[in-house]
Design an enzyme around this catalytic site. Structure first.
Site, PDB file in Angstrom:
ATOM      1  CG  ASN A   8      41.406   9.722  15.972  1.00 18.01           C
ATOM      2  OD1 ASN A   8      40.217   9.408  15.920  1.00 18.01           O
ATOM      3  ND2 ASN A   8      42.214   9.285  16.915  1.00 18.01           N
ATOM      4  NE  ARG A  90      41.861   5.046  16.281  1.00 17.35           N
ATOM      5  CZ  ARG A  90      41.349   5.213  17.500  1.00 17.35           C
ATOM      6  NH1 ARG A  90      40.888   6.388  17.869  1.00 17.35           N
ATOM      7  NH2 ARG A  90      41.301   4.200  18.336  1.00 17.35           N
ATOM      8  CG  HIS A 179      45.215  -0.256  20.890  1.00 15.80           C
ATOM      9  ND1 HIS A 179      45.179  -0.783  22.168  1.00 15.80           N
ATOM     10  CD2 HIS A 179      44.655   0.965  20.975  1.00 15.80           C
ATOM     11  CE1 HIS A 179      44.637   0.088  22.998  1.00 15.80           C
ATOM     12  NE2 HIS A 179      44.309   1.164  22.299  1.00 15.80           N
ATOM     13  NE  ARG A 240      38.295   1.468  27.348  1.00 16.24           N
ATOM     14  CZ  ARG A 240      39.047   1.787  26.296  1.00 16.24           C
ATOM     15  NH1 ARG A 240      40.177   1.138  26.068  1.00 16.24           N
ATOM     16  NH2 ARG A 240      38.656   2.735  25.472  1.00 16.24           N
ATOM     17  CD  GLU A 382      47.669   4.335  17.137  1.00 20.43           C
ATOM     18  OE1 GLU A 382      46.692   3.571  17.150  1.00 20.43           O
ATOM     19  OE2 GLU A 382      47.883   5.212  17.997  1.00 20.43           O
TER      20      GLU A 382
END
Length: 395
Positions: A8, A90, A179, A240, A382
């Site tokens: 990542n 990713r 996601h 957020r 993940e």
């Protein structure tokens, strides 16, 4: 037999996990931080709690990767580079170009870069990391795993915005979600736990962490999801806003006398839990003071309410549900949030056993005996999904 690495890459960071395959055993993980800045940090974990840590100046992703690979050799985690038989990256935005993970060649890298408008903070950095790995390990299969690909199965009725249709045709203005790798992983694990084919299940998966998204899954595919064109929309998150009236955005810009870039920064980084509570973006900190801080309690209540709103909406869209699944930082570790969300959804037959639920980060069926809908806790992974895609695609 071999070792697969999930990567990542961010603009100034590089994270990895290394797995022994096909056993799927994690043997090492690490991060390089502050790439391109002074005092970069290299941290590698391995063995039985062993750790390597070093601070030095690292100018580029290529240098960071070289240092990381050299340390894997020095620490005897690998004997030589040939032990690494696949690298999975990713990638945030795959747009409509990638409905699945993809073996990386020059064309795929160019396509990832072409989608930078959809994820300007992520795709360019991820493409940079891919190019650096390809240069240092040119003969090893590389796979791109997209956050958005799982959601490309959504029907148009769910991914389209009620804008002039030409904006979709000309500019790709639609919901893409995020996601997806996490939602895909926990959906498969849910099917295993329930002992039923994934294709026969109706699920609502709750990836609730610093970023949060809710996904409705039908026939093993994403049917609807809360994040939109970008990860800004949907439920309230750590920093957020989630959903907000765009006319309010214009109003605030005029009142604050600021431009769009500054406004977007506020919506992404200064809102959500931190914006309402004024305490922290971390739910643990907010909960720690909620009894004596009204704004902290309000922030937590708003957070839960918006999760409930989306789950209820998706149960209606699916015409019923077999299970809801909690995952990610808050979903895996905050049993009080899980309890309150389930309590508010009791009308649907969702009910958790408080004793079963009093746990953190362990896969478990949390359902009360008289629940008609299952409630599952499944820690996401993940990186494991990424290395599984490497094995699937490199054959």
């Amino acid at each position: 037999m071999g070792k697969s690495m999930a990567v990542n890459a961010g603009s100034s960071t590089l994270k990895f996990k290394l797995f022994q395959m096909p056993e799927e055993t994690e043997i090492s993980s690490g991060v390089v931080e502050r790439i391109g800045l002074k005092d970069s940090l290299v941290l590698i974990k391995y063995g039985d709690g062993q750790k390597f840590e070093e601070t030095l100046d690292i100018e580029s992703h290529e240098q960071a990767i070289q240092i990381m690979l050299d340390q894997l050799l020095d620490l005897k985690i690998i004997k030589d580079y040939n032990e690494i038989t696949g690298v999975g990256h990713r990638v945030v935005a795959g747009g409509e170009l990638f409905s699945d993970s993809a073996l990386i060649d020059d064309k795929v890298i160019e396509q990832i870069e072409s989608l930078a408008e959809y994820a300007p903070l992520h795709n360019p950095a991820e493409a940079m990391g891919i190019r650096a790995f390809k240069k240092l390990l040119p003969d090893i299969p590389s796979v791109a795993v997209f956050d958005t690909s799982f959601h490309t199965s959504m029907p148009a009725v769910n991914y389209m915005y009620p804008l002039p249709y030409e904006y979709y045709e000309k500019f790709g203005a639609r919901k893409y979600g995020a996601h997806g790798t996490s939602h895909r992983y926990v959906a498969h694990k849910a099917a295993e736990m329930l002992g039923r084919p994934l294709e026969d299940l109706k699920l609502v998966t709750l990836h609730i962490g610093a970023g949060a998204s809710i996904t409705a899954i039908q026939n093993g595919k994403s049917y609807d999801t809360s994040m939109g064109f970008t990860p800004l929309t949907g439920v309230m998150m750590a920093t957020r806003t989630g959903d907000i009236d765009v006319s309010l955005v214009k109003y605030l810009m005029e009142k604050l006398n600021i431009g769009m870039d500054e406004m977007i920064d506020i919506l992404n980084h200064k809102s959500g839990l931190i914006g309402v509570s004024g305490v922290s973006a971390d739910m643990r900190d907010v909960e720690g003071v909620q009894d004596k801080n009204d704004r902290a309690k309000l922030a937590r209540d708003m957070y839960i309410e918006r999760i409930v709103r989306y789950v209820g909406q998706y149960i209606a869209e699916l015409d019923g549900v077999d299970a809801i699944v909690f995952t990610a930082g808050v979903g895996e570790n905050d049993f009080t949030i899980r309890q309150e969300v389930a309590d508010k959804l009791g009308f649907f037959g969702i009910k958790v056993d408080p004793e079963k639920n009093h746990i953190r980060g362990v896969q478990r069926d949390l359902s009360a005996d008289d629940a008609t809908v299952k409630t599952l806790l499944i820690p996401t992974n993940e990186e494991l999904m990424i290395v599984r895609d490497i094995e699937r695609l490199k054959k």
